[in-house]
Design a protein around this motif. Structure first.
Motif, mmCIF file in Angstrom:
data_model
loop_
_atom_site.group_PDB
_atom_site.id
_atom_site.type_symbol
_atom_site.label_atom_id
_atom_site.label_comp_id
_atom_site.label_asym_id
_atom_site.label_seq_id
_atom_site.Cartn_x
_atom_site.Cartn_y
_atom_site.Cartn_z
ATOM 1 N N UNK A 539 0.854 -1.190 0.000
ATOM 2 C CA UNK A 539 0.000 0.000 0.000
ATOM 3 C C UNK A 539 0.891 1.242 0.000
ATOM 4 N N UNK A 540 0.389 2.370 -0.497
ATOM 5 C CA UNK A 540 1.198 3.601 -0.495
ATOM 6 C C UNK A 540 1.696 3.925 0.912
ATOM 7 N N UNK A 541 2.997 4.092 1.047
ATOM 8 C CA UNK A 541 3.589 4.404 2.346
ATOM 9 C C UNK A 541 3.815 3.199 3.233
ATOM 10 N N UNK A 542 3.292 2.040 2.846
ATOM 11 C CA UNK A 542 3.492 0.807 3.624
ATOM 12 C C UNK A 542 3.769 -0.344 2.656
ATOM 13 N N UNK A 543 4.943 -0.290 2.016
ATOM 14 C CA UNK A 543 5.225 -1.283 0.974
ATOM 15 C C UNK A 543 5.507 -2.678 1.529
ATOM 16 N N UNK A 544 5.125 -3.676 0.724
ATOM 17 C CA UNK A 544 5.453 -5.075 1.013
ATOM 18 C C UNK A 544 6.160 -5.608 -0.225
ATOM 19 N N UNK A 545 7.380 -6.105 -0.015
ATOM 20 C CA UNK A 545 8.192 -6.551 -1.148
ATOM 21 C C UNK A 545 8.433 -8.055 -1.095
ATOM 22 N N UNK A 546 8.322 -8.700 -2.246
ATOM 23 C CA UNK A 546 8.700 -10.103 -2.398
ATOM 24 C C UNK A 546 10.064 -10.165 -3.056
ATOM 25 N N UNK A 547 10.954 -10.955 -2.460
ATOM 26 C CA UNK A 547 12.244 -11.122 -3.146
ATOM 27 C C UNK A 547 12.045 -12.069 -4.318
#
Length: 560
Positions: A539-547
Motif C-alpha cells: 500500500x502507499x507508504x506501507x510497501x510489502x516486497x517479495x524477493x
C-alpha cells in the motif's frame, strides 16, 4: 569478383519443419494453433511452454491462435479458473484477439457427431459397470473381451443414447463407446468410452446436459470445428493419436487437424501437480494458488517474474521429443538477465542497526544525486536524503572482525555508497550484548564516495537515512520443498515441505522513493537481490516486497 552472399543458417525445431512441409505441399492455406486448458486449476510454468509455443508458431507463420477451454468435465471446473487462465495467457503476451472458445459451446455438435457414429455402426451404448469395463479391457499383453452389448442394433443404440440424454439413467449406469477393436495393441483403441452420464451443473451450460463427452472424443471435434491445423500437445497423448485420427476420419471432416506431440517442461525440485498444490492451499501451507513459493504462472507473476523472462526461459529450453528436466536455476538466470538493466538499484536495509555520524551537523538533511542504475544511464538519477543518523545492515559491522573482513569495525574506514567515507569510533550494546548503535566520524571532503587526497578504502556499504526511511515488510523465499529430501516422500507420496520456505522481515527500512512502490514494481535492492511490490498487500507508504531472486548464482548457460 562478386562478393559471396553469406546466408544465416536458422535452426528449426521438428514442429516448424512439419508445418513448413505442410504449407509447401498446400495441405493448409493458413495454419491455426490453439492452447486448450481444462479450467480445473491454475496454470503453471509447464503450461507457459505450450502457450508460447502455440502462439509463437501462429505468429511466425501468419496464422491464427485460439484460446479454448476444454470444459467437458463439470466435476472439477470453476469460473475462477477460467478467469485466472485468461489473465495468465494475456500476461504472457499471447493474444487470442476474438478467438476465445469453450468446448461446451460445441456440445450440440458433439451430440450430433455421436449420433452419426451410431448410425454408421461405429458406436454403441454399453451397460457394463466401470469395474466390468476395466476387466473386459485386457492388459498390455492380453487382448480385451467384447462387451455383450457391442452388437446392439442401431435403432436400440439411438433410443438408449437419447434416453441417456433425457436423464432417464443414473450416473455410471450407461456409457456410449466407440466400436473399434478390442484386440488392438493400443489399449486406447479398445472400444473407448466417448460419452458418460453425469447429472452435474456445468459452469457454462447449466443443467442443459446430463451426458458429457470424454476428452479423447471431444478434443479432435473441437479442433476440427475451429479449423485448427496443427494440434500440438505433450508426449503423454502420443498413444492417443490413433484415436484422435479415428474420430476425425469417421466424422469425415474435410480438413482434418494433425496432432503433434512434444516433450513437457519439467523443472527440478518444484511442485506442479494440481492435487499437491490444492493440498498446500487447503492446509494453509501457502496462502493461495498465487503464493510466490509456487510455480503457477500467477505465483511467478506475483513474485515479480516478467513475461520476457519466462519467454527467454522457454526459448532456452527448446522444443524436442525427448523428456528432460531443467534446473530451476535457469529460470532464475533468465529473470536476473531481464532485470539487471531494467530495474532501478535502490538502497534497502533488511536487518537494520543504527549508525550515528557524531561529527555530522545535527538536524541537517542533505540530498545526494545517485544514479538509478550504473549500467543503464537512461534510467536517470534520483535525490537520496542523507543525515546524521542512518541504518546499515547488521552484518556490515563486526566489533571483532574476522580475517579479511573489509566492512565496518572499530578504527576502520569504509565508504558509504554514493555518500562519504566514515571511520568507526565505537559502538553501544544492550544488556544482552547486542549491538544497538554504531558511532562514526565522516570526512566532509569525501562527498560522493571519493577522497580528494587519493586514499583508498576497501569496503563499501549501503545505508538509508533514519529520519526519512520508510518501514517496509520484505518476504524472503526458499523452495517450498526440502531439496535434500526430494519433492516427494518415498514412503507415502506426500510432499517434503521445507519449514523455512518463507522468512518475513517485518522491519526493513528503505529509502523514501521505495515508499511509493506499487504492485509489480520491480527494483534491485543493493546487495540484497531483486524485489517486487506484492500485488495483494503493498500500500502507499506501507510497501510489502517479495524477493524475486538473489543477486548471485553459480548457474551458467551450457555451451552450444
Amino acid at each position: 569478383m562478386e562478393k559471396e552472399t553469406v546466408k544465416e543458417t536458422v535452426s528449426k525445431n521438428f514442429i516448424e519443419q512439419i508445418i513448413e512441409k505442410d504449407l509447401a505441399e498446400g495441405k493448409y492455406e493458413e495454419i491455426c494453433t490453439r492452447f486448450p486448458p481444462e479450467p480445473n486449476g491454475y496454470l503453471h510454468i509447464g503450461h507457459a511452454k505450450s502457450i508460447l509455443l502455440n502462439y509463437g508458431l501462429a505468429k511466425k507463420y501468419n496464422g491464427k491462435f485460439n484460446l479454448r477451454f476444454d470444459d467437458t468435465n463439470p466435476t472439477k471446473e470453476k469460473t475462477e479458473f477460467v478467469d485466472s487462465i485468461k489473465a495468465d495467457v494475456k500476461w504472457l503476451g499471447a493474444d487470442w484477439e476474438d478467438r476465445l472458445y469453450f468446448a461446451s459451446d460445441y456440445f450440440d455438435q458433439m451430440y450430433e457427431a455421436a449420433i452419426k457414429l451410431i448410425k454408421k455402426g461405429k458406436a454403441f451404448v454399453c451397460d457394463l459397470s466401470p469395474e466390468e469395463i476395466r476387466e473386459y479391457r485386457g492388459t498390455l499383453t492380453e487382448p480385451g473381451k467384447e462387451s455383450p452389448y457391442r452388437n446392439r442394433s442401431i435403432e436400440e443404440n439411438l433410443d438408449l443414447f437419447e434416453r441417456m440424454k433425457n436423464g432417464e439413467f443414473p450416473d455410471g449406469s450407461h456409457v456410449l463407446r466407440a466400436k473399434i477393436d478390442m484386440a488392438s495393441p493400443n489399449i486406447n483403441m479398445r472400444d473407448p468410452i466417448i460419452y458418460r452420464v453425469a447429472h452435474m451443473t456445468h459452469h457454462n451450460t447449466g443443467d442443459k446436459w446430463c451426458i458429457y463427452p470424454m476428452y479423447d472424443f471431444a478434443h479432435p471435434i473441437e479442433d476440427a470445428i475451429e479449423g485448427v491445423t496443427h494440434s500440438i500437445c505433450t508426449l503423454e497423448f502420443e498413444d492417443h493419436r490413433p484415436l484422435y485420427d479415428w474420430v476425425v476420419r469417421e466424422l469425415e471432416y474435410p480438413h482434418p487437424p494433425k496432432q503433434i506431440e512434444f516433450a513437457k517442461l519439467y523443472l527440478t525440485n518444484v511442485v506442479t501437480g494440481k492435487r499437491y498444490i490444492k493440498k498446500l492451499v487447503e492446509d494453509g501451507t501457502v496462502d493461495g494458488w498465487d503464493d510466490p513459493r509456487l510455480v503457477s504462472i500467477a505465483a511467478l507473476r506475483r513474485r515479480g517474474f516478467t513475461p520476457e523472462s519466462i519467454q527467454k526461459f522457454v526459448e532456452l529450453c527448446g522444443v524436442s521429443k525427448a523428456n528432460s528436466s531443467v534446473d530451476y536455476a535457469m529460470l532464475e538466470y533468465c529473470i536476473r538477465e531481464d532485470l539487471k538493466m531494467k530495474a532501478p538499484r535502490m538502497m534497502a536495509v533488511l536487518d537494520p542497526v543504527k549508525l550515528v555520524i557524531d561529527n555530522y551537523p545535527e538536524g541537517e538533511i542533505e540530498y545526494l544525486e545517485v544514479p538509478n542504475n550504473m549500467e543503464n544511464p537512461e534510467l536517470g538519477v534520483r535525490q537520496v536524503p542523507f543525515g546524521r543518523e542512518l541504518y546499515i545492515e547488521r552484518e556490515d559491522f563486526m566489533e571483532e572482525p574476522v580475517k579479511k573482513y573489509r566492512r565496518l569495525y572499530p578504527g576502520n574506514e569504509v565508504r558509504l555508497m554514493n555518500a562519504y567515507f566514515v571511520t568507526c569510533t565505537s559502538c553501544e550494546k544492550d544488556e544482552e550484548g547486542n549491538i544497538t548503535v554504531i558511532h562514526c566520524t565522516y570526512d566532509p571532503a569525501s562527498k560522493g564516495g571519493n577522497s580528494p587526497d587519493g586514499r583508498k578504502v576497501k569496503g563499501t556499504i549501503h545505508w538509508v537515512c533514519a529520519s526519512t526511511a520508510v518501514k517496509a515488510q520484505c518476504r524472503l523465499y526458499e523452495n517450498i520443498v526440502d531439496e535434500e529430501k526430494g519433492v516427494y516422500n518415498k514412503e507415502d507420496g506426500s510432499l517434503n515441505v521445507n519449514p523455512n520456505s518463507l522468512t518475513v522481515v517485518e522491519e526493513a527500512y528503505v529509502e523514501p522513493e521505495l515508499g511509493k512502490a506499487g504492485a509489480y514494481d520491480r527494483y534491485q535492492f543493493v546487495r540484497n537481490g531483486f524485489f517486487c511490490g506484492d500485488c495483494h498487500d503493498t500500500k502507499p507508504g506501507a510497501p510489502v516486497f517479495n524477493r524475486i531472486v538473489s543477486l548471485k548464482s553459480s548457474f551458467k548457460l551450457p555451451e552450444k
